[in-house]
Motif scaffolding. Structure first.
Motif, PDB file in Angstrom:
ATOM      1  N   ALA A 107     -54.133 -83.947 -53.977  1.00  0.00           N
ATOM      2  CA  ALA A 107     -55.271 -84.238 -54.846  1.00  0.00           C
ATOM      3  C   ALA A 107     -55.909 -85.583 -54.539  1.00  0.00           C
ATOM      4  CB  ALA A 107     -54.827 -84.194 -56.311  1.00  0.00           C
ATOM      5  N   ASN A 108     -55.193 -86.442 -53.806  1.00  0.00           N
ATOM      6  CA  ASN A 108     -55.721 -87.769 -53.494  1.00  0.00           C
ATOM      7  C   ASN A 108     -56.306 -87.859 -52.091  1.00  0.00           C
ATOM      8  OD1 ASN A 108     -54.830 -88.820 -56.032  1.00  0.00           O
ATOM      9  ND2 ASN A 108     -52.728 -88.925 -55.196  1.00  0.00           N
ATOM     10  N   SER A 109     -56.441 -86.692 -51.424  1.00  0.00           N
ATOM     11  CA  SER A 109     -57.000 -86.689 -50.068  1.00  0.00           C
ATOM     12  C   SER A 109     -58.444 -87.173 -50.083  1.00  0.00           C
ATOM     13  CB  SER A 109     -56.937 -85.285 -49.475  1.00  0.00           C
ATOM     14  OG  SER A 109     -55.607 -84.847 -49.351  1.00  0.00           O
ATOM     15  N   GLN A 110     -58.851 -87.752 -48.964  1.00  0.00           N
ATOM     16  CA  GLN A 110     -60.230 -88.215 -48.856  1.00  0.00           C
ATOM     17  C   GLN A 110     -61.172 -87.007 -48.850  1.00  0.00           C
ATOM     18  OE1 GLN A 110     -60.936 -90.806 -45.563  1.00  0.00           O
ATOM     19  NE2 GLN A 110     -63.107 -91.091 -46.028  1.00  0.00           N
ATOM     20  N   LEU A 111     -62.175 -87.019 -49.712  1.00  0.00           N
ATOM     21  CA  LEU A 111     -63.089 -85.900 -49.864  1.00  0.00           C
ATOM     22  C   LEU A 111     -64.455 -86.226 -49.288  1.00  0.00           C
ATOM     23  CD1 LEU A 111     -62.246 -84.865 -53.554  1.00  0.00           C
ATOM     24  CD2 LEU A 111     -61.266 -83.958 -51.434  1.00  0.00           C
ATOM     25  N   ASN A 112     -65.158 -85.194 -48.886  1.00  0.00           N
ATOM     26  CA  ASN A 112     -66.539 -85.349 -48.470  1.00  0.00           C
ATOM     27  C   ASN A 112     -67.430 -85.460 -49.698  1.00  0.00           C
ATOM     28  OD1 ASN A 112     -65.791 -85.080 -45.730  1.00  0.00           O
ATOM     29  ND2 ASN A 112     -65.859 -82.836 -45.910  1.00  0.00           N
ATOM     30  N   ALA A 113     -68.655 -85.857 -49.496  1.00  0.00           N
ATOM     31  CA  ALA A 113     -69.594 -86.046 -50.606  1.00  0.00           C
ATOM     32  C   ALA A 113     -69.770 -84.745 -51.388  1.00  0.00           C
ATOM     33  CB  ALA A 113     -70.944 -86.527 -50.072  1.00  0.00           C
ATOM     34  N   GLY A 114     -69.609 -84.828 -52.702  1.00  0.00           N
ATOM     35  CA  GLY A 114     -69.852 -83.673 -53.567  1.00  0.00           C
ATOM     36  C   GLY A 114     -68.685 -82.719 -53.690  1.00  0.00           C
ATOM     37  N   GLU A 115     -67.570 -82.977 -53.009  1.00  0.00           N
ATOM     38  CA  GLU A 115     -66.446 -82.055 -53.049  1.00  0.00           C
ATOM     39  C   GLU A 115     -65.605 -82.221 -54.312  1.00  0.00           C
ATOM     40  OE1 GLU A 115     -64.989 -80.686 -48.641  1.00  0.00           O
ATOM     41  OE2 GLU A 115     -64.211 -82.592 -49.384  1.00  0.00           O
ATOM     42  N   THR A 116     -65.050 -81.098 -54.755  1.00  0.00           N
ATOM     43  CA  THR A 116     -64.079 -81.045 -55.837  1.00  0.00           C
ATOM     44  C   THR A 116     -62.761 -80.553 -55.255  1.00  0.00           C
ATOM     45  OG1 THR A 116     -65.799 -80.544 -57.464  1.00  0.00           O
ATOM     46  CG2 THR A 116     -63.540 -80.005 -58.081  1.00  0.00           C
ATOM     47  N   VAL A 117     -61.644 -81.013 -55.774  1.00  0.00           N
ATOM     48  CA  VAL A 117     -60.340 -80.567 -55.283  1.00  0.00           C
ATOM     49  C   VAL A 117     -59.520 -80.044 -56.453  1.00  0.00           C
ATOM     50  CG1 VAL A 117     -59.243 -82.842 -55.495  1.00  0.00           C
ATOM     51  CG2 VAL A 117     -58.337 -81.178 -53.863  1.00  0.00           C
ATOM     52  N   ARG A 118     -58.751 -78.987 -56.195  1.00  0.00           N
ATOM     53  CA  ARG A 118     -57.919 -78.390 -57.237  1.00  0.00           C
ATOM     54  C   ARG A 118     -56.728 -77.699 -56.561  1.00  0.00           C
ATOM     55  NH1 ARG A 118     -61.248 -74.861 -61.274  1.00  0.00           N
ATOM     56  NH2 ARG A 118     -62.263 -76.888 -61.485  1.00  0.00           N
ATOM     57  N   GLU A 119     -55.658 -77.504 -57.329  1.00  0.00           N
ATOM     58  CA  GLU A 119     -54.462 -76.848 -56.803  1.00  0.00           C
ATOM     59  C   GLU A 119     -54.589 -75.329 -56.955  1.00  0.00           C
ATOM     60  OE1 GLU A 119     -49.800 -77.912 -57.040  1.00  0.00           O
ATOM     61  OE2 GLU A 119     -50.668 -77.193 -58.918  1.00  0.00           O
ATOM     62  N   TYR A 120     -54.222 -74.603 -55.891  1.00  0.00           N
ATOM     63  CA  TYR A 120     -54.351 -73.152 -55.868  1.00  0.00           C
ATOM     64  C   TYR A 120     -53.038 -72.496 -55.464  1.00  0.00           C
ATOM     65  CZ  TYR A 120     -59.412 -73.101 -56.472  1.00  0.00           C
ATOM     66  OH  TYR A 120     -60.669 -73.213 -56.992  1.00  0.00           O
ATOM     67  N   ILE A 121     -52.894 -71.214 -55.847  1.00  0.00           N
ATOM     68  CA  ILE A 121     -51.744 -70.394 -55.476  1.00  0.00           C
ATOM     69  C   ILE A 121     -52.253 -69.069 -54.918  1.00  0.00           C
ATOM     70  CG2 ILE A 121     -49.642 -69.250 -56.315  1.00  0.00           C
ATOM     71  CD1 ILE A 121     -49.581 -71.204 -58.641  1.00  0.00           C
ATOM     72  N   LYS A 122     -51.608 -68.574 -53.876  1.00  0.00           N
ATOM     73  CA  LYS A 122     -51.977 -67.266 -53.329  1.00  0.00           C
ATOM     74  C   LYS A 122     -51.365 -66.163 -54.197  1.00  0.00           C
ATOM     75  CE  LYS A 122     -52.353 -66.417 -48.865  1.00  0.00           C
ATOM     76  NZ  LYS A 122     -52.065 -66.058 -47.443  1.00  0.00           N
ATOM     77  N   VAL A 123     -52.188 -65.207 -54.614  1.00  0.00           N
ATOM     78  CA  VAL A 123     -51.736 -64.156 -55.529  1.00  0.00           C
ATOM     79  C   VAL A 123     -52.159 -62.786 -55.010  1.00  0.00           C
ATOM     80  CG1 VAL A 123     -51.935 -65.716 -57.513  1.00  0.00           C
ATOM     81  CG2 VAL A 123     -53.831 -64.178 -56.955  1.00  0.00           C
ATOM     82  N   LYS A 124     -51.597 -61.753 -55.644  1.00  0.00           N
ATOM     83  CA  LYS A 124     -52.030 -60.381 -55.403  1.00  0.00           C
ATOM     84  C   LYS A 124     -53.139 -60.066 -56.404  1.00  0.00           C
ATOM     85  CE  LYS A 124     -47.584 -58.789 -53.608  1.00  0.00           C
ATOM     86  NZ  LYS A 124     -46.481 -57.808 -53.738  1.00  0.00           N
TER      87      LYS A 124
END
Length: 345
Positions: A164-181
């Motif tokens: 979540a603390n990675s350097q982001l590009n302009a306008g980007e949002t970051v969130r945690e995701y999980i792969k699901v069926k």
């Protein structure tokens, strides 16, 4: 995936009936052709009992879906056969489809009118944010780790980032995701097979082309260097043929019903300016919709069936339209007429 205790809502059924007039020869292939010398290369699909040509509901519905996807410029996130791609909501909730390492954003079927109209099957490579997965009890794909995904709101794609603390590009949002069926979304729209009108069937029986109720179309592929011809024969439904058309829309949400019906009307209008069946760029498959009739049946209608004499019909017909232009021109009045019949109006 936990069992759901709630059924999908059923408020009523909206039926649209019309006629499809074939304006130029139409070909929807039936397969199973015999490789006879001098025989057809491409026969049309026929009813196995009557041998009459017909228009499969799957072909019409598929064309309407393709038109609707292009109408709102949906991304191609689902691989199909023969290296082709299409759009599909991988789940009821918004998320990302992972295709060959690329993360493509899709709209969840609960809000996407393409998926709620035409249906969608759950994907196995979809990433959904952890809060949604937890609150809705979605089934995770085994042996996969949580990942952070960054994206820009209006972008079609996202990218994996370390945390979540990675350097982001302009306008980007970051969130945690999980792969699901992903979960399926059954279609609200039913498109029936379209069969020849009785009058048209009688006329086609009299056609003398060497084929039963259809015509030959001879074409040649010309070698640009040697000028050698490669002849082929197509079977077509002749221009002037008329088919009975019917679609049924299941009303599950009164607020979404009018929007869905408007999009169906627009797709039908675009289809008139496009082509149905194969080889449309070579003049095949121009069609025209005529004589629209509309009916709405709420749940009370179905409950009254057992107490209403068979000679009495209490189906209230909605004002009709003669052609697609009239349908679009009068859609505001038509939608108001439909809306007042829906629950909660």
């Amino acid at each position: 995936m936990p069992a759901s205790l709630e059924q999908k809502a059923l408020l009523g059924k909206f039926t649209l009936k019309s006629q499809i007039e074939v304006k130029t020869g139409l070909h929807i292939g039936g397969g199973g052709e015999n490789l006879d010398i001098g025989g057809l290369d491409k026969p049309v699909i026929r009813d196995p009992l009557t041998q009459y040509p017909y228009l499969p509901g799957s072909s019409i519905k598929g064309k309407l879906r393709a038109i609707t996807e292009r109408l709102i410029n949906k991304p191609l996130n689902r691989p199909s056969g023969s290296n082709t791609y299409r759009y599909e909501s991988d789940d009821l909730a918004d998320g990302f489809t992972e295709v060959d390492g690329l993360l493509i954003r899709y709209e969840g079927a609960s809000t996407c009118f393409v998926s709620r109209l035409f249906g969608s099957t759950g994907g196995n490579n979809c990433w959904i944010d952890t809060d949604t997965v937890a609150s809705q009890g979605l089934e995770r794909v085994q042996n996969t780790q949580r990942q952070y995904i960054a994206w820009v709101n209006n972008s079609r794609t996202g990218r994996f980032v370390e945390n979540a603390n990675s350097q982001l590009n302009a306008g980007e949002t970051v969130r945690e995701y999980i792969k699901v069926k992903g979960r399926n979304c059954p279609a609200r729209l039913i498109v029936r097979d379209s069969h020849l009108s009785p009058q048209s069937a009688e006329q086609l029986k009299k056609v003398d082309t060497g084929l039963f109720m259809t015509e030959w179309k001879f074409e040649n592929g010309i070698d640009r260097v040697t000028a050698a011809a490669n002849p082929r024969q197509f079977e077509r439904v002749p221009a002037g043929s008329i088919f009975e058309f019917e679609l049924v829309y299941t009303v599950e949400d009164s607020k979404q019903a009018i929007e869905d019906l408007k999009n169906i009307a627009i797709a039908l209008a675009i289809l008139e300016d496009d082509a149905l069946g194969g080889h449309g760029s070579r003049g095949y498959g121009k069609v025209e919709f005529k004589q629209f009739n509309f009916f709405y049946r709420d749940l009370e209608y179905y409950r009254r069936i057992t107490t209403t004499p068979s000679s009495v019909s209490d189906i209230e017909e909605i004002p009709s339209a003669n052609n697609i232009q009239e349908l679009l021109d009068n859609f505001t009045g038509l939608s108001q007429n439909i809306e007042r019949r829906l629950p909660g109006s």
